[in-house]
Design an enzyme around this catalytic site. Structure first.
Site, short mmCIF file in Angstrom:
data_model
loop_
_atom_site.label_atom_id
_atom_site.label_comp_id
_atom_site.label_asym_id
_atom_site.label_seq_id
_atom_site.Cartn_x
_atom_site.Cartn_y
_atom_site.Cartn_z
N HIS A 1 6.33 2.41 5.48
CA HIS A 1 6.61 4.04 5.79
C HIS A 1 6.58 4.16 4.70
O HIS A 1 6.05 5.39 4.48
CB HIS A 1 8.75 3.31 6.35
CG HIS A 1 8.44 4.78 6.75
ND1 HIS A 1 7.99 4.95 7.84
CD2 HIS A 1 9.83 5.81 6.93
CE1 HIS A 1 8.61 5.99 8.85
NE2 HIS A 1 9.57 6.23 7.53
N ALA B 1 11.57 14.42 5.04
CA ALA B 1 10.03 14.66 4.58
C ALA B 1 9.22 15.10 4.99
O ALA B 1 8.66 16.22 4.79
CB ALA B 1 10.01 14.37 2.88
N ALA C 1 13.33 13.73 -0.94
CA ALA C 1 12.78 12.44 -2.06
C ALA C 1 12.73 11.65 -1.20
O ALA C 1 13.88 10.82 -0.04
CB ALA C 1 14.54 12.32 -2.50
N VAL C 2 11.30 11.30 -1.01
CA VAL C 2 10.51 9.50 -0.40
C VAL C 2 11.80 8.43 -1.54
O VAL C 2 10.60 8.39 -2.34
CB VAL C 2 9.12 9.43 -0.33
CG1 VAL C 2 9.44 8.31 1.27
CG2 VAL C 2 9.20 10.92 0.52
N ILE C 3 11.79 7.58 -1.38
CA ILE C 3 12.46 6.51 -2.12
C ILE C 3 11.85 4.97 -1.24
O ILE C 3 11.92 4.56 -0.16
CB ILE C 3 14.26 6.18 -1.71
CG1 ILE C 3 14.77 7.36 -2.58
CG2 ILE C 3 13.92 4.88 -3.22
CD1 ILE C 3 15.53 7.41 -2.80
N THR D 1 9.15 -1.76 3.75
CA THR D 1 8.10 -1.60 4.48
C THR D 1 6.65 -0.64 3.78
O THR D 1 7.53 0.03 3.31
CB THR D 1 8.73 -0.91 5.63
OG1 THR D 1 8.86 -0.33 5.55
CG2 THR D 1 9.32 -2.16 6.32
N ARG E 1 15.87 11.63 -12.25
CA ARG E 1 14.56 13.06 -11.85
C ARG E 1 15.29 14.09 -11.32
O ARG E 1 15.28 15.32 -11.02
CB ARG E 1 14.16 12.88 -11.03
CG ARG E 1 13.14 11.88 -11.87
CD ARG E 1 11.37 10.83 -11.33
NE ARG E 1 10.51 10.39 -12.20
CZ ARG E 1 10.87 9.73 -12.86
NH1 ARG E 1 12.39 8.49 -12.13
NH2 ARG E 1 10.47 8.76 -13.75
#
Ligand code: INI
Length: 155
Positions: free
Chosen positions: A89, A57, A81-83, A87, A128
């Site tokens: 991050h 991303a 998709a950022v999951i 941490t 989603r």
């Protein structure tokens, strides 16, 4: 009062770029499917879609800038998709990608959509990406279609 809004139909000659991140591709590939399906079902031609893949991303805004500067596309649909992990991050990547997409998009008079999932769990992402909570890739494509038509109405 005059209401100006964009319709949800396409002529068939609109050229679209989808920028998708490979990271979490089990999810993001489903977003691409949803976006493509939405484009075709609203009158678009699948031959007029180019799929541009980036590592994650974070790289979406850089590719977006290049794609818009090429002037080859009428609109760009950004998917990723950022999951959340263990941490911080997640916070850096999701914030930079979202801000980056908006900052780049503001430089060009072309519709750009943010179909970036930012979820706490992989389950929320699955929901989603074509299950319980719909397909956010399809929603991102629909917003581009509406904005393309809105731009025509505004002139
Ligand atoms: N990229 C994503 O698209 N999703 C994530 O969940 C993610 N996490 O969690 O690390 C992610 N990281 C990679 C990042 O986008 C860049 O590709 C990497 O930092 C190299 O610049």
């Amino acid at each position: 009062m005059k209401t100006i809004e964009g319709k949800l139909n396409l002529k068939g000659d609109e050229k679209i770029a989808i920028i998708n991140s490979r990271f979490n591709h089990i999810i993001t590939d489903r977003l691409v499917e949803g976006a493509k399906d939405c484009f075709i079902r609203n009158g678009g031609d699948a031959n007029n879609i180019d799929l541009i893949l980036v590592p994650g991303a974070f790289e979406i805004p850089f590719a977006l800038d290049k794609v818009l500067a090429s002037n080859k596309y009428d609109a760009v649909c950004c998917l990723g998709a950022v999951i959340r992990g263990d941490t911080p991050h997640f916070d850096y990547i999701s914030a930079e990608a979202t801000k980056g997409i908006a900052n780049v998009a503001l430089k060009y008079a072309k519709p750009v959509s943010n179909g970036l999932l930012t979820t706490n769990t992989i389950d929320q992402a699955i929901q989603r990406a074509g299950s319980k909570a719909g397909n956010k890739g399809a929603e991102a494509m629909l917003s581009i279609i509406e904005m393309l038509n809105l731009y025509k109405e505004i002139g």
